[in-house]
Scaffold this active site. Sequence first.
Site, PDB file in Angstrom:
ATOM      1  N   GLN A 127       0.961  -1.307   0.011  1.00 23.19           N
ATOM      2  CA  GLN A 127       0.015  -0.103  -0.042  1.00 23.19           C
ATOM      3  C   GLN A 127       1.033   1.260   0.047  1.00 23.19           C
ATOM      4  O   GLN A 127       1.637   1.544   1.045  1.00 23.19           O
ATOM      5  CB  GLN A 127      -0.711  -0.038   1.244  1.00 23.19           C
ATOM      6  N   GLY A 128       0.706   2.051  -1.170  1.00 21.57           N
ATOM      7  CA  GLY A 128       1.679   3.058  -0.945  1.00 21.57           C
ATOM      8  C   GLY A 128       0.866   4.447  -1.037  1.00 21.57           C
ATOM      9  O   GLY A 128       0.412   5.296  -1.988  1.00 21.57           O
ATOM     10  N   SER A 130       1.276   6.595   2.497  1.00 18.87           N
ATOM     11  CA  SER A 130       1.950   7.630   3.275  1.00 18.87           C
ATOM     12  C   SER A 130       3.085   8.199   2.427  1.00 18.87           C
ATOM     13  O   SER A 130       4.037   7.537   1.703  1.00 18.87           O
ATOM     14  CB  SER A 130       2.341   6.803   4.612  1.00 18.87           C
ATOM     15  N   SER A 162       4.769  -1.095   4.008  1.00 17.23           N
ATOM     16  CA  SER A 162       4.884  -2.290   4.460  1.00 17.23           C
ATOM     17  C   SER A 162       5.062  -3.433   3.236  1.00 17.23           C
ATOM     18  O   SER A 162       4.222  -3.440   2.474  1.00 17.23           O
ATOM     19  CB  SER A 162       3.832  -2.806   5.288  1.00 17.23           C
ATOM     20  N   GLU A 245     -13.221  -2.795   6.533  1.00 16.22           N
ATOM     21  CA  GLU A 245     -12.517  -3.733   7.660  1.00 16.22           C
ATOM     22  C   GLU A 245     -13.048  -3.109   8.869  1.00 16.22           C
ATOM     23  O   GLU A 245     -12.139  -2.529   9.384  1.00 16.22           O
ATOM     24  CB  GLU A 245     -11.274  -4.507   7.343  1.00 16.22           C
ATOM     25  N   SER A 386      -3.279   7.231  13.927  1.00 17.56           N
ATOM     26  CA  SER A 386      -2.564   7.237  15.423  1.00 17.56           C
ATOM     27  C   SER A 386      -3.605   7.319  16.290  1.00 17.56           C
ATOM     28  O   SER A 386      -4.914   7.661  16.325  1.00 17.56           O
ATOM     29  CB  SER A 386      -1.494   8.267  15.306  1.00 17.56           C
ATOM     30  N   GLU A 388      -3.966   9.802  18.592  1.00 13.13           N
ATOM     31  CA  GLU A 388      -4.409  11.091  18.787  1.00 13.13           C
ATOM     32  C   GLU A 388      -5.453  11.297  17.435  1.00 13.13           C
ATOM     33  O   GLU A 388      -6.580  12.094  17.744  1.00 13.13           O
ATOM     34  CB  GLU A 388      -3.349  12.022  18.308  1.00 13.13           C
TER      35      GLU A 388
HETATM   36  C1  LIG Z   1       4.623  -0.448  11.188  1.00 11.59           C
HETATM   37  C2  LIG Z   1       4.002   0.633  10.150  1.00 11.59           C
HETATM   38  C3  LIG Z   1       3.617   0.086   9.194  1.00 11.59           C
HETATM   39  C4  LIG Z   1       2.913   0.947   8.205  1.00 11.59           C
HETATM   40  N1  LIG Z   1       2.405   0.607   6.885  1.00 11.59           N
HETATM   41  C5  LIG Z   1       2.123   1.636   6.068  1.00 11.59           C
HETATM   42  C6  LIG Z   1       1.965   0.858   4.698  1.00 11.59           C
HETATM   43  O1  LIG Z   1       1.944  -0.191   4.192  1.00 11.59           O
HETATM   44  N2  LIG Z   1       1.467   1.910   3.800  1.00 11.59           N
HETATM   45  C7  LIG Z   1       1.341   3.294   3.845  1.00 11.59           C
HETATM   46  O2  LIG Z   1       0.859   4.004   3.116  1.00 11.59           O
HETATM   47  N3  LIG Z   1       1.684   3.626   5.170  1.00 11.59           N
HETATM   48  C8  LIG Z   1       2.147   2.740   6.176  1.00 11.59           C
HETATM   49  N4  LIG Z   1       2.557   3.385   7.185  1.00 11.59           N
HETATM   50  C9  LIG Z   1       2.206   4.596   7.635  1.00 11.59           C
HETATM   51  C10 LIG Z   1       1.044   5.190   8.692  1.00 11.59           C
HETATM   52  O3  LIG Z   1      -0.024   5.167   8.054  1.00 11.59           O
HETATM   53  C11 LIG Z   1       1.455   6.382   9.228  1.00 11.59           C
HETATM   54  O4  LIG Z   1       2.849   6.172  10.047  1.00 11.59           O
HETATM   55  C12 LIG Z   1       0.564   7.137   9.996  1.00 11.59           C
HETATM   56  O5  LIG Z   1      -0.486   7.570   9.143  1.00 11.59           O
HETATM   57  C13 LIG Z   1       1.040   8.397  10.893  1.00 11.59           C
HETATM   58  O6  LIG Z   1       1.518   9.409  10.017  1.00 11.59           O
HETATM   59  P1  LIG Z   1       2.882   9.700  10.219  1.00 11.59           P
HETATM   60  O7  LIG Z   1       4.105   8.754  10.612  1.00 11.59           O
HETATM   61  O8  LIG Z   1       3.427  10.708   9.122  1.00 11.59           O
HETATM   62  O9  LIG Z   1       3.036  10.657  11.539  1.00 11.59           O
HETATM   63  P2  LIG Z   1       2.459  12.232  11.580  1.00 11.59           P
HETATM   64  O10 LIG Z   1       1.200  12.227  10.919  1.00 11.59           O
HETATM   65  O11 LIG Z   1       3.587  13.405  11.221  1.00 11.59           O
HETATM   66  O12 LIG Z   1       2.128  12.213  13.425  1.00 11.59           O
HETATM   67  C14 LIG Z   1       3.081  12.398  13.952  1.00 11.59           C
HETATM   68  C15 LIG Z   1       2.624  12.798  15.420  1.00 11.59           C
HETATM   69  O13 LIG Z   1       1.566  13.728  15.407  1.00 11.59           O
HETATM   70  C16 LIG Z   1       0.450  13.351  15.968  1.00 11.59           C
HETATM   71  N5  LIG Z   1      -0.756  14.029  15.227  1.00 11.59           N
HETATM   72  C17 LIG Z   1      -0.903  13.983  13.674  1.00 11.59           C
HETATM   73  N6  LIG Z   1      -2.028  14.792  13.151  1.00 11.59           N
HETATM   74  C18 LIG Z   1      -2.733  15.260  14.416  1.00 11.59           C
HETATM   75  C19 LIG Z   1      -3.889  15.691  14.579  1.00 11.59           C
HETATM   76  N7  LIG Z   1      -4.775  16.392  13.671  1.00 11.59           N
HETATM   77  N8  LIG Z   1      -4.148  16.216  15.959  1.00 11.59           N
HETATM   78  C20 LIG Z   1      -3.475  15.536  16.978  1.00 11.59           C
HETATM   79  N9  LIG Z   1      -2.127  14.803  16.834  1.00 11.59           N
HETATM   80  C21 LIG Z   1      -1.901  14.813  15.654  1.00 11.59           C
HETATM   81  C22 LIG Z   1       0.314  11.823  15.426  1.00 11.59           C
HETATM   82  O14 LIG Z   1      -0.754  11.349  16.428  1.00 11.59           O
HETATM   83  C23 LIG Z   1       1.579  11.324  15.994  1.00 11.59           C
HETATM   84  O15 LIG Z   1       1.815  11.305  17.350  1.00 11.59           O
HETATM   85  C24 LIG Z   1       2.888   2.428   8.476  1.00 11.59           C
HETATM   86  C25 LIG Z   1       3.401   2.870   9.715  1.00 11.59           C
HETATM   87  C26 LIG Z   1       3.901   2.132  10.467  1.00 11.59           C
HETATM   88  C27 LIG Z   1       4.308   2.446  11.922  1.00 11.59           C
END
Ligand SMILES: Cc1cc2nc3c(=O)[nH]c(=O)nc-3n(C[C@H](O)[C@H](O)[C@H](O)COP(=O)(O)OP(=O)(O)OC[C@H]3O[C@@H](n4cnc5c(N)ncnc54)[C@H](O)[C@@H]3O)c2cc1C
Length: 401
Positions: A127-128, A130, A162, A245, A386, A388
């Site tokens: 899944q691409g 993020s 992933s 889901e 997440s 939050e």
């Molecule tokens: C193990 C793992 C597998 C993953 N697999 C995939 C995958 O296969 N494909 C894919 O596309 N993505 C994947 N992801 C990415 C995942 O979807 C993102 O990590 C997730 O959406 C959070 O985005 P970010 O890491 O950019 O953090 P950010 O969005 O930058 O968040 C950073 C922090 O800020 C907080 N925050 C952000 N916005 C708000 C808000 N509006 N209010 C309050 N707090 C906020 C968050 O809760 C977090 O604590 C994966 C991530 C992990 C850890």
Amino acid sequence: MRFDFSPEDEAFRLEVRAFFREHLPRDLARRFYIGAHPPPRSDVRRFQALLHSRGWGAPHWPEEWGGTGWSPLRKHLFMDELYRADGLDYGWQGLHMVAPVILAFGSQAQKRRFLPPMISGEEFWAQGFSEPNAGSDLANLKTQAVLDGDEWVVNGQKIWTSDAKMAEWGFFLVRTDPAVKPQRGISFLLIKLDTPGLTIRPIVSIEGGDGLNEVFLENVRVPRDQIVGEPGMGWTYAKYLLEKERTASAFLYFNKRELEKAREIARGQTVNGIPLIDTPGYARNLARVEVDILALEYSVLRVLSHEQNRHNLDAVVSALKLRGSALQQRVTDLQLEALGLHALRFWDHGEGEVIDADEALRWPAFVPGRTAQALIARASTIYGGSQEVQKNIIAKLAFRL
Ligand SMILES: Cc1cc2nc3c(=O)[nH]c(=O)nc-3n(C[C@H](O)[C@H](O)[C@H](O)COP(=O)(O)OP(=O)(O)OC[C@H]3O[C@@H](n4cnc5c(N)ncnc54)[C@H](O)[C@@H]3O)c2cc1C
């Protein structure tokens, strides 16, 4: 509220249990349970082929494409048994994410091309979505696709993809119209991961696995007909995908299985000659987690039986994710607490092996791999939205804040 499974449902549960007992090779189950991340491609393929041979490769799909027609409760029982048998719950990105989108919005040609090799385990998906600056704020994504004759030319970067290293295909959200409102200029593109210009770079995570990846796209040329549905509708399809889901994000089956394993470990450990499980402190912690997992199970069953009205359901699903992911961490912490210093010996290399093999042999089969699992569980409160972000959704939908 009462949930009684019918005698037919109970018979179905036993049928699934017997199938796994008879057909799931022990070596496979053991490797799945120890948990290399990602599991070897050959193991994943073997397991999916086994399910497919029984007609259970994608229980939730329409029967026309190989699904089972089971009720939500039967699917629940199936997953419960799959975890209980240490089967593998993998290939989500294909079977549970992109497949429903292709089924709902894809062309007939796309269904015929992509669904059969997915259900048989011949082709896997990543899944691409993020990007470095588009995680929670996904609509901010910058990867761009521009039409050039019969091809889309894609440039940009994805991250945390992933399983990209072991998958054949990826479904990508790309910006095809930068001029309109962010959500409206996004399209849903299917890209073969060995296309020239596409580079996959693994990210080694804390437990030593390399299931996560960065994906760089530099002038990647994608046939025009590999877009799903209409250009500019990608955001709508992505939302549909995430809604499909609803209860999976509770991680219920994982939590139930890990609770049993925590119990087994604690039975085998002693403190001053007393089994750890009988010490008041540990027994109390175990009971607290057990009660919360039981509550989670009832909440999942309530959602499955559609007791909630639709408006509240969205908030409930976020609450399930919030609770389920936190429970993943609590239940795996319980295991580490029981293992004590021994937890440090069972550091997974990512190959399903442990550093101290002699020591591992002296331990019951369910112990190695626990440390890696507990570390991986840290990520469950981030991916899929997440904590939050889930709280914001609950505040908005349930409390109208
Ligand atoms: C193990 C793992 C597998 C993953 N697999 C995939 C995958 O296969 N494909 C894919 O596309 N993505 C994947 N992801 C990415 C995942 O979807 C993102 O990590 C997730 O959406 C959070 O985005 P970010 O890491 O950019 O953090 P950010 O969005 O930058 O968040 C950073 C922090 O800020 C907080 N925050 C952000 N916005 C708000 C808000 N509006 N209010 C309050 N707090 C906020 C968050 O809760 C977090 O604590 C994966 C991530 C992990 C850890």
